[in-house]
Design a protein around this motif. Structure first.
Motif, short mmCIF file in Angstrom:
data_model
loop_
_atom_site.label_atom_id
_atom_site.label_comp_id
_atom_site.label_asym_id
_atom_site.label_seq_id
_atom_site.Cartn_x
_atom_site.Cartn_y
_atom_site.Cartn_z
N UNK A 11 29.34 68.96 -28.13
CA UNK A 11 30.46 68.37 -27.40
C UNK A 11 29.97 67.60 -26.16
N UNK A 12 29.03 68.22 -25.42
CA UNK A 12 28.56 67.59 -24.18
C UNK A 12 27.99 66.21 -24.43
N UNK A 13 27.12 66.11 -25.46
CA UNK A 13 26.52 64.82 -25.79
C UNK A 13 27.57 63.80 -26.19
N UNK A 67 33.94 75.07 -18.68
CA UNK A 67 34.24 74.19 -17.53
C UNK A 67 33.00 73.42 -17.11
N UNK A 68 31.86 74.13 -17.04
CA UNK A 68 30.61 73.47 -16.60
C UNK A 68 30.19 72.40 -17.59
N UNK A 69 30.27 72.70 -18.90
CA UNK A 69 29.85 71.72 -19.93
C UNK A 69 30.68 70.44 -19.80
N UNK A 70 32.01 70.62 -19.71
CA UNK A 70 32.89 69.44 -19.68
C UNK A 70 32.70 68.63 -18.40
N UNK A 71 32.63 69.30 -17.24
CA UNK A 71 32.54 68.55 -15.97
C UNK A 71 31.20 67.80 -15.88
N UNK A 72 30.11 68.49 -16.25
CA UNK A 72 28.79 67.84 -16.16
C UNK A 72 28.73 66.64 -17.12
N UNK A 73 29.21 66.84 -18.35
CA UNK A 73 29.14 65.77 -19.35
C UNK A 73 30.00 64.58 -18.92
N UNK A 74 31.20 64.85 -18.42
CA UNK A 74 32.08 63.75 -18.00
C UNK A 74 31.48 63.02 -16.80
N UNK A 75 30.89 63.77 -15.87
CA UNK A 75 30.28 63.17 -14.68
C UNK A 75 29.15 62.22 -15.08
N UNK A 76 28.32 62.70 -16.01
CA UNK A 76 27.19 61.86 -16.44
C UNK A 76 27.70 60.61 -17.16
N UNK A 77 28.77 60.76 -17.94
CA UNK A 77 29.35 59.60 -18.63
C UNK A 77 29.92 58.60 -17.63
N UNK A 78 30.59 59.09 -16.60
CA UNK A 78 31.21 58.22 -15.60
C UNK A 78 30.17 57.49 -14.76
N UNK A 127 20.09 57.89 -21.77
CA UNK A 127 19.55 58.72 -20.67
C UNK A 127 20.62 59.67 -20.14
N UNK A 128 21.85 59.15 -20.02
CA UNK A 128 22.95 59.98 -19.51
C UNK A 128 23.20 61.17 -20.43
N UNK A 129 23.11 60.94 -21.76
CA UNK A 129 23.33 62.03 -22.73
C UNK A 129 22.24 63.10 -22.56
N UNK A 130 21.00 62.65 -22.41
CA UNK A 130 19.90 63.60 -22.25
C UNK A 130 20.10 64.40 -20.96
N UNK A 131 20.39 63.68 -19.87
CA UNK A 131 20.60 64.36 -18.58
C UNK A 131 21.77 65.35 -18.67
N UNK A 132 22.82 64.95 -19.38
CA UNK A 132 23.99 65.83 -19.51
C UNK A 132 23.61 67.11 -20.23
N UNK A 133 22.85 67.00 -21.34
CA UNK A 133 22.49 68.20 -22.09
C UNK A 133 21.60 69.12 -21.24
N UNK A 134 20.61 68.51 -20.59
CA UNK A 134 19.70 69.32 -19.76
C UNK A 134 20.50 70.00 -18.64
N UNK A 135 21.38 69.24 -18.00
CA UNK A 135 22.22 69.78 -16.92
C UNK A 135 23.09 70.93 -17.41
N UNK A 136 23.71 70.74 -18.58
CA UNK A 136 24.59 71.79 -19.14
C UNK A 136 23.77 73.05 -19.45
#
Lengths: 280, 269
Positions: B111-113, B209-220, B231-240
């Motif tokens: 989902x995060x990716x 909550x953490x997965x959704x907020x981090x993923x949306x933030x990286x997308x935005x 890069x944003x997808x990779x950063x989002x997964x690592x962050x999550x």
């Protein structure tokens, strides 16, 4: 005719001393300008001179580093996103690439602003409204298409239909004819004229298509390196003494650029040729 | 040398500040979405995409975790003649740690990716600016339904992962390794408390909550172009992933302290 002392009440949209910087780079340098109501103002200028950034400031999608933006005499650049909601409803913005929501159909794209601001109970009336707006841009019958299945010109027309669904007072167009064939570009020009005639909207158009400029503009403003260097009607621009303005409107390369091209010759002595790489 | 270090530290603090503001706005918008039934259609759509479509993959994760635990632990327990207690080991590991954490990691990947890629593409094609230009808050329209769906459905997905983990462990232990089914369940029931199950599920709200907020933030905030979105997808997964582990550690500390204080008082209540 570059205006200096502008009051917030001088136009439907007024910018005063607008400055925008990205890091060290100054994109807009103390621009002041009043946009007249029910007229079409066209912003021209070479690529990268800050035209789109300027347009985005008018609807506060970008915030200035210095200066102010006024809508009907009210300062709007310092409002919160929530306070901007009723102001933005008066605007329609046509993005350069259309910016249609690609997961939604044409119909869903057009009702998007309506659905977000109003509680829809009469769906038949909405269907009729969508049909009417699509007919205005010559796209009735495309309601169930996805943006991916439309051509560039069709997407731009749908974007215009979406922008006018809330009957805006002001429509901002970001390069509406760029990348289109001459006939489709002319259809878009006619559409802009039609909307101005029939809906009495104020239009601000950013473009570098001079054919389009002469056709639709009541006033032409030229930006160069973040500053206004010419401002007036088509005749004023065509007879403007500034060399840069003349080069731009005639689409001519400058002497300095020509000289640089001449000096470079056809081949640099140190230039690698593809066969140099093959032999290694 | 000190100047770049200072600049990087300042940028890092600024980044955290921006993320904090984004998270705050997202949770505020989520609260207001709850009280506006007009936006429920957006939440239900995201629930289908984020929750319903993740069920098979989360169930498979849970089942394999239970099955592998049974295979790995059987040897050691059988050597001590304690193989009938395999159920406690499998079930407590699944409901308390492995089920919630692995279900959340699987969700972060699936989902995060997808969230980051979708919002990142919308960002670079100016669709987010288009939402804003109509006087609609992109956080309300795009982020709140996704966060709400992820936050509400992750605990349910954890229940699915737990259930399949328990069944997978049971299948391997009883059917494959020949442990007595009665003894297996008896020891499991004695060893696994309601506390273990409920804390595992509780974590789901925070992980979601953490997965959704981090993923949306990286997308935005993704950079222009296909590379920027990647890069944003990779950063989002690592962050999550890091957040899930950090939150899990935090929960382990807090919940064990709470357990030690309050759970013994349970018979008195």
């Amino acid at each position: 005719m570059v205006q200096k002392d502008i009051k917030p009440e001088d136009g439907i949209l007024v910018v005063r001393n607008l400055t925008k910087r990205y890091g060290e780079k100054v994109v807009l340098d103390s621009i002041s300008m009043a946009i007249e109501e029910s007229k079409t103002t066209v912003i021209i200028g070479p690529s990268g001179c800050g035209k789109t950034v300027f347009l985005k400031h008018l609807i506060v999608l970008e915030r200035p580093n210095e200066g102010e933006v006024y809508y009907r005499g009210k300062r709007i650049d310092n409002l919160s996103e929530r306070e901007l909601v009723p102001i933005r409803r008066k605007f329609g913005f046509c993005f350069q690439m259309g910016a249609l929501f690609d997961s939604l159909t044409v119909y869903e794209n057009i009702i998007f602003p309506l659905r977000q601001h109003y509680k829809i109970t009469d769906w038949k009336a909405v269907d009729e409204l969508v049909k009417q707006k699509l007919a205005l841009v010559g796209m009735d019958g495309y309601q169930h298409y996805l943006p991916a299945n439309l051509s560039g010109g069709q997407r731009k027309r749908i974007a215009i239909a979406r922008a006018i669904v809330l009957n805006p007072e002001i429509i901002l167009y970001d390069e509406p004819t760029t990348g289109l064939d001459p006939i489709t570009a002319d259809v878009i020009n006619e559409l802009i004229l039609k909307l101005q005639r029939e809906l009495k909207v104020t239009s601000v158009v950013v473009t570098h298509d001079m054919k389009s400029v002469y056709k639709i503009a009541n006033r032409i403003v030229m930006l160069y390196k973040g500053r206004i260097i010419a401002d007036g009607d088509a005749e004023h621009i065509q007879t403007h003494p500034n060399e840069i303005v003349q080069q731009f409107i005639q689409g001519k390369v400058g002497n300095a650029e020509l000289e640089a091209l001449r000096l470079s010759g056809t081949k640099f002595p140190t230039q690698f040729q593809p066969e140099d790489f093959q032999n290694r | 040398m000190i100047e770049p270090l200072g600049a990087r530290t300042a940028a890092c603090v600024e980044g955290f500040g921006r993320f904090g503001r984004f998270a705050g706005e997202s949770f505020r918008a989520m609260g207001s979405t709850l009280f506006h039934p007009r936006s429920y259609y957006l939440v239900f759509y995201q629930m289908h995409v984020i929750g319903v479509k993740s069920v098979p993959v989360v169930m498979a994760t849970g089942a394999f975790v239970g099955m592998i635990l049974a295979i790995q632990a059987y040897g050691q327990l059988a050597a001590m003649g304690l193989e009938e207690r395999l159920g406690v080991l499998i079930n407590i590991s699944v409901v308390k740690e492995l089920g919630p954490v692995l279900a959340a990691v699987m969700l972060a990947g699936r989902v995060g990716g997808a969230l980051t890629a979708e919002l990142g593409t919308m960002n670079v094609t100016e669709q987010i600016a288009a939402v804003q230009s109509f006087g609609v808050s992109p956080i309300h329209y795009l982020v709140a339904p996704r966060v709400l769906a992820c936050l509400l459905l992750t605990p349910f997905l954890i229940i699915y992962a737990d259930l399949l983990g328990i069944l997978g462990g049971f299948f391997v232990s009883v059917k494959q390794l020949g442990i007595n089914a009665g003894a297996y369940w008896d020891y499991s029931a004695r060893g696994v408390e309601l506390w273990d199950v409920s804390t595992g599920i509780l974590k789901g709200f925070f992980f979601g909550g953490a997965i959704a907020v981090i993923s949306c933030y990286k997308g935005f905030n993704c950079r222009e172009g296909a590379r920027g979105v990647g890069e944003a997808c990779t950063e989002a997964f690592v962050g999550c992933f890091i957040s899930i582990l950090a939150l899990n550690y935090m929960f382990a500390v807090i919940l064990s302290a709470i357990y030690k204080i309050f759970w013994p008082l349970q018979p008195l209540i």
